[in-house]
Design an enzyme around this catalytic site. Structure first.
Site, short mmCIF file in Angstrom:
data_model
loop_
_atom_site.label_atom_id
_atom_site.label_comp_id
_atom_site.label_asym_id
_atom_site.label_seq_id
_atom_site.Cartn_x
_atom_site.Cartn_y
_atom_site.Cartn_z
N SER A 173 0.79 -1.13 -0.30
CA SER A 173 -0.11 -0.09 -0.05
C SER A 173 1.07 1.14 0.01
O SER A 173 2.16 1.31 0.23
CB SER A 173 -1.01 0.00 1.38
OG SER A 173 -0.20 -0.04 2.46
N TYR B 219 7.07 6.87 18.05
CA TYR B 219 7.29 7.15 16.49
C TYR B 219 8.53 7.93 16.04
O TYR B 219 8.90 7.48 15.12
CB TYR B 219 5.81 7.86 15.95
CG TYR B 219 6.03 8.41 14.50
CD1 TYR B 219 5.62 7.54 13.46
CD2 TYR B 219 6.43 9.78 14.26
CE1 TYR B 219 5.75 7.95 12.29
CE2 TYR B 219 6.57 10.00 12.99
CZ TYR B 219 6.30 9.27 11.80
OH TYR B 219 6.48 9.88 10.69
N SER C 178 11.43 10.18 7.79
CA SER C 178 10.41 11.39 7.77
C SER C 178 10.91 12.55 8.16
O SER C 178 11.97 12.22 8.93
CB SER C 178 9.05 11.08 8.46
OG SER C 178 8.93 11.84 9.64
N1 LIG Z 1 2.48 8.70 5.10
C1 LIG Z 1 3.22 9.54 5.43
O1 LIG Z 1 2.91 10.77 5.68
C2 LIG Z 1 4.83 9.17 5.55
C3 LIG Z 1 5.42 10.30 5.34
C4 LIG Z 1 7.04 10.24 5.68
C5 LIG Z 1 7.27 9.06 5.55
N2 LIG Z 1 6.56 7.77 5.74
C6 LIG Z 1 7.08 6.61 6.07
O2 LIG Z 1 6.93 5.74 4.64
C7 LIG Z 1 6.68 4.54 4.90
C8 LIG Z 1 5.25 4.07 4.27
O3 LIG Z 1 4.37 4.41 4.78
P1 LIG Z 1 2.83 4.70 3.95
O4 LIG Z 1 2.60 6.09 4.09
O5 LIG Z 1 3.16 4.13 2.59
O6 LIG Z 1 1.84 3.83 4.84
P2 LIG Z 1 1.16 2.46 4.64
O7 LIG Z 1 0.36 2.63 3.47
O8 LIG Z 1 0.35 2.07 6.13
O9 LIG Z 1 2.26 1.47 4.13
C9 LIG Z 1 2.85 0.74 5.41
C10 LIG Z 1 3.61 -0.50 4.59
O10 LIG Z 1 4.36 -1.20 5.47
C11 LIG Z 1 4.08 -2.58 5.38
N3 LIG Z 1 4.42 -3.06 6.67
C12 LIG Z 1 3.92 -2.62 8.11
N4 LIG Z 1 4.46 -3.79 9.09
C13 LIG Z 1 5.05 -4.75 8.23
C14 LIG Z 1 5.71 -6.00 8.63
N5 LIG Z 1 5.78 -6.14 10.00
N6 LIG Z 1 6.28 -6.71 7.86
C15 LIG Z 1 5.99 -6.34 6.63
N7 LIG Z 1 5.53 -5.17 6.02
C16 LIG Z 1 5.09 -4.37 6.88
C17 LIG Z 1 2.72 -2.67 5.15
O11 LIG Z 1 2.37 -3.97 4.59
P3 LIG Z 1 1.57 -5.04 5.21
O12 LIG Z 1 0.51 -4.22 6.29
O13 LIG Z 1 0.86 -5.73 4.10
O14 LIG Z 1 2.47 -5.90 5.90
C18 LIG Z 1 2.57 -1.48 4.19
O15 LIG Z 1 2.94 -2.05 2.79
C19 LIG Z 1 6.45 4.43 6.52
O16 LIG Z 1 8.05 3.77 6.80
C20 LIG Z 1 6.27 5.82 6.83
O17 LIG Z 1 7.04 6.23 8.02
C21 LIG Z 1 5.17 8.10 5.55
#
Ligand SMILES: NC(=O)c1ccc[n+]([C@@H]2O[C@H](COP(=O)([O-])OP(=O)(O)OC[C@H]3O[C@@H](n4cnc5c(N)ncnc54)[C@H](OP(=O)(O)O)[C@@H]3O)[C@@H](O)[C@H]2O)c1
Length: 266
Positions: free
Chosen positions: A15, A154, A141
């Site tokens: 995702s 976090y 982030s």
């Molecule tokens: N959204 C923001 O505003 C933002 C900003 C800066 C940085 N980020 C960083 O970007 C990254 C991705 O976030 P996102 O925004 O795309 O959120 P997201 O849609 O919640 O995606 C998180 C991903 O991590 C995977 N994941 C979580 N726990 C896992 C585990 N134990 N084993 C394997 N996979 C796991 C999930 O897959 P499954 O649940 O299928 O395992 C999912 O594909 C994160 O590190 C987040 O901190 C996000």
């Protein structure tokens, strides 16, 4: 680094930013390998990639489990070869004060993203070093630069990812393996549904920085690797905030704290 034809491993690709990055990589001619736990969601992303005429592969794994990561890495290297690019993107964690966070949840927040990134890097690094080429990208982030109230564990986990990235860069100095750190403000992804109650705690100062889409984040990652950037910061307003922070760290940190989420007075 030229991306076309490269084997690109992306964690957290079921995702959000990871899924968008897998699609952007396929569009740029790379061969993406998608890792996460949710098989159906991974298959959905691959179906989109293949329907556009490209190839992609999925492996379901819980990245908190170092043995499972080592096993899946062996499988990938046997079936597809050593990845040219590893993108440690998987991450989770709710924004909570320390007293709202159970010690168990704090451990989980460190497990993904930090230990997940460590486990994946550990599993592939020896093979990448033997080949003496490749690139590792860690997704963190802006919270690994300055902090705000109400998201303690976090934020600590994002500082761990940044610390790991900088230490890895020093380790790999003089080798053919490059290292990139991605830091951004808010991305409008499923992160906020997966970690409820977090978005509401964004500091008011942070709200001045426009949210970007997962596709914009993915394009920044692809462009950053192509131009061998050590640090990717998006959007422009966040880069401006970084410049201000570099010049006046105390002022930016004071504004983040003052305009941040505060507990109701009892
Ligand atoms: N959204 C923001 O505003 C933002 C900003 C800066 C940085 N980020 C960083 O970007 C990254 C991705 O976030 P996102 O925004 O795309 O959120 P997201 O849609 O919640 O995606 C998180 C991903 O991590 C995977 N994941 C979580 N726990 C896992 C585990 N134990 N084993 C394997 N996979 C796991 C999930 O897959 P499954 O649940 O299928 O395992 C999912 O594909 C994160 O590190 C987040 O901190 C996000």
């Amino acid at each position: 680094m030229i991306i076309s034809g490269k084997l690109v491993l992306i964690t957290g690709a079921s995702s959000g930013i990871g899924a968008a990055t897998a699609k952007a990589m396929a569009k740029a001619g790379a061969r993406p390998v998608l890792l996460a736990r949710r098989t159906e969601a991974l298959d959905h992303v691959v179906a989109e990639i293949t329907s556009a005429g490209a190839q992609a592969w999925t492996y379901s794994v819980d990245l908190r489990d170092a043995d499972a990561v080592a096993a899946v890495a062996q499988e990938i290297m046997t079936e597809l070869g050593t990845p040219d690019i590893v993108i440690n993107n998987a991450g989770a964690g709710r924004w909570l004060f320390v007293d709202e966070t159970s010690p168990e949840e704090a451990v989980q927040m460190m497990a993904v993203p930090y230990f997940a990134a460590f486990n994946v890097t550990h599993a592939f690094l020896a093979a990448m070093l033997r080949r003496n080429s490749g690139h590792i990208v860690n997704i963190s982030s802006a919270g690994s630069r300055f902090v705000w109230p109400g998201a303690t564990a976090y934020l600590a986990a994002r500082w761990a990812v940044r610390g790991f990235t900088e230490a890895l860069r020093a380790d790999l100095n003089g080798t053919g393996i490059g290292v990139t750190l991605y830091e951004s403000g808010v991305v409008s992804s499923s992160y906020w549904e997966h970690n409820p109650g977090s978005h509401e705690r964004l500091p008011k100062m942070g709200k001045l920085i426009p949210e970007i889409t997962a596709e914009q984040a993915a394009n920044a990652i692809v462009n950053g690797i192509e131009s061998n950037r050590g640090l990717i910061v998006v959007p422009f307003m966040m880069r401006l905030t970084y410049w201000l922070h570099a010049a006046f760290p105390g002022i930016v940190q004071w504004l983040m704290t003052k305009t941040g989420f505060h507990r109701a007075r009892v």
